[in-house]
Scaffold this motif. Structure first.
Motif, PDB file in Angstrom:
ATOM      1  N   ASP A  14       0.542  -1.241  -0.101  1.00  0.00           N
ATOM      2  CA  ASP A  14      -0.209   0.078  -0.029  1.00  0.00           C
ATOM      3  C   ASP A  14       0.968   1.104  -0.135  1.00  0.00           C
ATOM      4  O   ASP A  14       0.102   2.431  -0.175  1.00  0.00           O
ATOM      5  CB  ASP A  14      -1.144  -0.028   1.152  1.00  0.00           C
ATOM      6  CG  ASP A  14      -0.076   0.107   2.604  1.00  0.00           C
ATOM      7  OD1 ASP A  14       0.910  -0.429   2.693  1.00  0.00           O
ATOM      8  OD2 ASP A  14      -0.819   0.537   3.499  1.00  0.00           O
ATOM      9  N   ASN A  37       4.146   0.023  -4.786  1.00  0.00           N
ATOM     10  CA  ASN A  37       3.294  -1.135  -5.807  1.00  0.00           C
ATOM     11  C   ASN A  37       3.737  -0.995  -7.093  1.00  0.00           C
ATOM     12  O   ASN A  37       3.521  -0.283  -7.766  1.00  0.00           O
ATOM     13  CB  ASN A  37       1.657  -0.912  -5.519  1.00  0.00           C
ATOM     14  CG  ASN A  37       1.279  -2.226  -6.167  1.00  0.00           C
ATOM     15  OD1 ASN A  37       1.570  -3.040  -7.060  1.00  0.00           O
ATOM     16  ND2 ASN A  37      -0.131  -2.592  -5.454  1.00  0.00           N
ATOM     17  N   ARG A  65       3.296   2.688  -8.476  1.00  0.00           N
ATOM     18  CA  ARG A  65       2.713   3.657  -8.023  1.00  0.00           C
ATOM     19  C   ARG A  65       3.458   3.701  -6.378  1.00  0.00           C
ATOM     20  O   ARG A  65       3.761   2.612  -5.981  1.00  0.00           O
ATOM     21  CB  ARG A  65       1.352   3.832  -7.959  1.00  0.00           C
ATOM     22  CG  ARG A  65       0.488   2.413  -7.038  1.00  0.00           C
ATOM     23  CD  ARG A  65      -0.945   2.603  -7.020  1.00  0.00           C
ATOM     24  NE  ARG A  65      -1.439   1.402  -5.972  1.00  0.00           N
ATOM     25  CZ  ARG A  65      -2.148   0.536  -6.420  1.00  0.00           C
ATOM     26  NH1 ARG A  65      -2.225   0.210  -7.810  1.00  0.00           N
ATOM     27  NH2 ARG A  65      -2.570  -0.321  -5.490  1.00  0.00           N
ATOM     28  N   ASP A 121       2.766   5.712  -2.554  1.00  0.00           N
ATOM     29  CA  ASP A 121       1.839   6.745  -1.616  1.00  0.00           C
ATOM     30  C   ASP A 121       2.975   7.607  -0.767  1.00  0.00           C
ATOM     31  O   ASP A 121       3.664   6.921   0.127  1.00  0.00           O
ATOM     32  CB  ASP A 121       1.019   5.931  -0.554  1.00  0.00           C
ATOM     33  CG  ASP A 121       0.180   6.741   0.223  1.00  0.00           C
ATOM     34  OD1 ASP A 121       0.762   7.773   0.636  1.00  0.00           O
ATOM     35  OD2 ASP A 121      -0.987   6.488   0.467  1.00  0.00           O
ATOM     36  N   GLU A 161      -9.767  11.947  -5.254  1.00  0.00           N
ATOM     37  CA  GLU A 161     -10.047  10.730  -5.110  1.00  0.00           C
ATOM     38  C   GLU A 161     -11.389  10.040  -5.167  1.00  0.00           C
ATOM     39  O   GLU A 161     -12.154  10.965  -4.514  1.00  0.00           O
ATOM     40  CB  GLU A 161      -9.323  10.282  -3.741  1.00  0.00           C
ATOM     41  CG  GLU A 161      -9.246   8.816  -3.330  1.00  0.00           C
ATOM     42  CD  GLU A 161      -8.571   8.645  -1.918  1.00  0.00           C
ATOM     43  OE1 GLU A 161      -8.955   7.606  -1.388  1.00  0.00           O
ATOM     44  OE2 GLU A 161      -7.600   9.284  -1.339  1.00  0.00           O
ATOM     45  N   VAL A 170      -6.412   2.519  -7.281  1.00  0.00           N
ATOM     46  CA  VAL A 170      -5.840   1.774  -5.802  1.00  0.00           C
ATOM     47  C   VAL A 170      -6.819   0.797  -5.624  1.00  0.00           C
ATOM     48  O   VAL A 170      -7.923   0.984  -4.889  1.00  0.00           O
ATOM     49  CB  VAL A 170      -5.585   2.893  -4.936  1.00  0.00           C
ATOM     50  CG1 VAL A 170      -5.069   2.499  -3.636  1.00  0.00           C
ATOM     51  CG2 VAL A 170      -5.033   4.294  -5.526  1.00  0.00           C
TER      52      VAL A 170
END
Length: 375
Positions: free
Chosen positions: A85, A88, A151, A153, A227, A254
């Motif tokens: 998370d 990825n 990706r 976070d 989002e 996501v």
């Protein structure tokens, strides 16, 4: 003797520098203090795409930094057992409407597979094949898939590395810091002295250095993203790639129920972090062009941040001219999540006087961006 190092800024550069300072063989003799108020940090509001290989930017030094930054980021994820998370490796797809442009993109990707293994597999896709990779899509152009794309976070990344460093030699002061005219750190009228100072202050670099006789080439650019909640795809457990669609905002699935669109590039807004409804609508419309039945009802949240850019869009890092104890990194723009980790590692090594032999492969002279004023 204990070496005291300060880091101003806890974003992608600052957190990575703190991590590497905690991993040094002499870490027990290094005392690291980070000053960070977190306000407007670009890392926390970044879209999170790691896929530099198909860029056509002419700045070869930037590409070297981005290519090696993507490789380093993957290594950091492995070394620190970073959860999916946070980092990825889902792959990325870039689409093109013109067949010749698509072939050109594909040829470029194949060429760059010889320069780095991190790019992974390269596959040319039809519109239907793109939709097979990303089942939530209703509309697509043909594209090129790169399996090494990822990706990230940014907010979770910085916390992950700072938590590792805090267990070893990092303390954090959650307050705004700048430099006084002696080149020391000033927080709420209190002065702090350190052996080395690392400035990882992004768009705020000019402000942090304003008390010193320096001319600093940085400007602020606002970025906004949205989002969305989306319907789950029946019978799909796919780890969907990031999509960089031609003519639209970046499209980042996501899991199976969330979608990030953005981020915008707003030069005229600078440090204004207020939500712009027109930008929100534009990002929503971008999502609607790819997925049916998207509306404002799908909106979960809007995030804004401020990137730092230079006039030629080039990054800068190294010793501040005239101040051998002050190091700086900035001007990363929208590629900060890709280039920032390598800049952070380089600054950590420079702060410890370790040899960094390949600096000029990655940067133009720092005096192109920060100059000592003549008296």
């Amino acid at each position: 003797m204990t070496k005291k190092i300060a880091i101003i800024g806890g974003g992608i550069i600052g957190s990575t520098a703190a991590y590497y300072l905690s991993q040094d063989s002499d870490a027990e003799n290094i005392e690291v203090t980070m000053f960070d108020d977190g306000n407007g940090q670009a890392t926390k509001a970044a879209a999170g795409i790691i896929s530099p290989w198909l860029s056509k930017r002419r700045n070869k030094k930037w590409y070297n930094l981005a290519q090696d930054g993507a490789t380093l980021l993957k290594q950091i994820a492995m070394d620190t057992n970073m959860p999916e998370d946070i980092y990825n490796q889902c792959g990325t797809i870039i689409t093109r409407d013109n067949p010749d442009k698509l072939q050109e993109l594909y040829d470029l990707a194949l060429k760059r597979t010889s320069q780095t293994e991190t790019i992974g597999d390269v596959i040319k896709l039809t519109p239907n094949e793109v939709k097979e990779y990303i089942p939530i899509l209703d509309h697509s152009l043909p594209g090129v898939y790169v399996s090494g794309g990822a990706r990230l976070d940014g907010a979770k990344y910085t916390n992950h590395l700072k938590n590792i460093a805090k267990k070893i030699n990092l303390s954090i002061i959650n307050d705004y810091a700048k430099l006084n005219d002696d080149g020391n750190i000033l927080v709420n009228d209190k002065s702090y002295q350190f052996d080395k100072i690392i400035l990882a202050t992004g768009a705020w670099t000019k402000k942090v250095l304003e008390s010193l006789p320096l001319t600093v080439d940085t400007r602020a650019q606002k970025g906004q993203l949205i989002e969305l909640a989306i319907n789950q795809v029946a019978n799909s457990d796919q780890n969907m790639p990031v999509l960089m669609p031609e003519g639209e905002s970046d499209f980042i699935p996501v899991g199976k129920s969330r979608l990030i669109i953005g981020a915008s590039h707003e030069d005229d807004k600078g440090f204004d972090l207020s939500i712009d409804d027109d930008i929100t609508d534009s990002l929503l419309n971008s999502a609607k062009s790819l997925v049916n039945n998207i509306s404002v009802d799908n909106l979960i949240r809007v995030k804004t941040g401020t990137r730092g850019y230079t006039n030629d869009y080039g990054p800068f890092f190294g010793v501040v001219p005239g101040y051998k104890n002050i190091l700086v990194g900035g001007g990363l723009g929208s590629s900060g999540l890709t280039t920032g980790p390598l800049v952070g590692k380089i600054l950590a090594n420079l702060s410890l006087n370790h040899n960094v032999s390949n600096l000029e492969e990655y940067r133009k002279p720092i005096v192109n961006y920060i100059k000592l004023n003549n008296n």
